[in-house]
Design an enzyme around this catalytic site. Structure first.
Site, PDB file in Angstrom:
ATOM      1  CD  GLN A 170       5.125 -33.255  -7.577  1.00 38.47           C
ATOM      2  OE1 GLN A 170       4.914 -33.896  -8.598  1.00 38.47           O
ATOM      3  NE2 GLN A 170       5.161 -33.810  -6.378  1.00 38.47           N
ATOM      4  CG  HIS A 171      12.655 -33.462  -8.692  1.00 42.04           C
ATOM      5  ND1 HIS A 171      13.354 -32.366  -8.230  1.00 42.04           N
ATOM      6  CD2 HIS A 171      12.588 -34.319  -7.641  1.00 42.04           C
ATOM      7  CE1 HIS A 171      13.702 -32.554  -6.971  1.00 42.04           C
ATOM      8  NE2 HIS A 171      13.254 -33.729  -6.578  1.00 42.04           N
ATOM      9  CG  ASP A 172      10.661 -36.829 -13.025  1.00 44.89           C
ATOM     10  OD1 ASP A 172      10.637 -37.992 -12.591  1.00 44.89           O
ATOM     11  OD2 ASP A 172      11.726 -36.217 -13.260  1.00 44.89           O
TER      12      ASP A 172
END
Ligand code: RIB
Ligand code: CA
Length: 294
Positions: A219-221
């Protein structure tokens, strides 16, 4: 106090989760979705942003930003990860809302009051502001970037996608006075969320689960967005970060020096993954209730 928030974005499966999180979080007041070319072309990231704004039942303005990197070369795309339409094939009803121009909307939002910008795509729009509208750029109260890494890349061995897509823009932003917070792969790769964490029970959780594609996904963003909601989720340290623009092999690498006497940003070094998951799960469930209120 509620944070006025602009999301600069290339939706994008994890961008979409970040937008859902923002919509469900009272700590932030979503002021604008401003798109950039990245995961998919800007026509598609803009269509996705507009459709997501409709889905979250928001009158948040949407603007179209840069169609490619500053250097003029065609930017990379990430359709292998995000699908041709950028949302893993999930089809949202096409939006009919009016699409504005990025710099106009930045000016409009920032000149009424300072705001936080969560930049979760390539940094081309931010670099354009710094270069062509510095008085507007200086009204960015806090710039939170999903980008870079203190360890390795995800496009090449050295480069993370958002920086790799426009290294000159990233260098411009880091050489400005904006002193951003970088949420990089070294912590976002650990922020794994999947169907086992988020039961599909309504509009938001069904979309999120489709975007997870049946597995735990990085879940980068949405971690970068979560940081704007609760900064205690991530430990940061001051550092001087230099972006590699010249060496073709390592182009887009973020060289991070935690010992520099002249730091130009804060870098995320640790993340509380359990608390991040709890925040994301609870907010997506709340968004279900908000959107599916019968
Ligand atoms: O490297 C991860 C970043 O690249 C995320 O913003 C993802 O959406 C892609 O744009
Ligand atoms: Ca993104």
């Amino acid at each position: 106090v509620t944070t006025r928030l602009i999301i600069d974005t290339d939706p994008g499966i994890d961008d979409a989760v970040a937008i859902l999180l923002a919509a469900a979080s009272p700590e932030v007041s979503l002021q604008a979705l401003i798109t950039v070319a990245g995961n998919v072309p800007v026509t598609q990231t803009t269509a996705n942003a507009a459709a997501l704004a409709d889905l979250i039942d928001s009158d948040v303005p949407v603007a179209r930003g840069a169609a490619g990197p500053l250097c003029g070369r065609p930017g990379p795309h990430a359709t292998a990860v995000h699908g041709q339409n950028g949302l893993a094939g999930y089809t949202l009803p096409a939006s009919h809302r009016n699409i504005l121009e990025a710099n106009d909307l930045y000016r409009q939002i920032l000149h009424s009051a300072p705001a936080t910008v969560a930049a979760i795509g390539p940094l081309t729009n931010i670099a354009n502001l710094v270069t062509h509208a510095p008085s507007t750029a200086n009204r960015i109260e806090h710039l939170v970037i999903m980008g870079g890494s203190t360890t390795h890349g995800n496009v090449t061995a050295d480069a993370e996608f958002n920086i790799y897509a426009d290294p000159e823009a990233a260098a411009c932003v880091l050489n400005s006075q904006l002193y951003p917070t970088l949420i990089g792969l070294n912590i976002t790769e650990r922020a794994l969320v999947g169907p086992s964490h988020v039961p599909a029970r309504g509009t938001a959780t069904e979309l999120a689960n489709h975007l997870f594609q049946g597995r735990n996904t990085q879940q980068h963003d949405s971690l970068a967005l979560a940081y704007t909601i609760d900064p205690s989720l991530v430990k940061t340290l001051p550092a001087r970060v230099r972006v590699e623009c010249d060496d073709e092999r390592s182009r887009g690498k973020t060289h991070v020096d935690f010992h520099s006497p002249s730091p130009n940003c804060l870098v995320g070094v640790e993340v509380d993954v359990v608390r991040f998951r709890e925040l994301l799960l609870s907010r997506l469930a709340a968004l279900d209730a908000q959107l599916d209120r019968t």
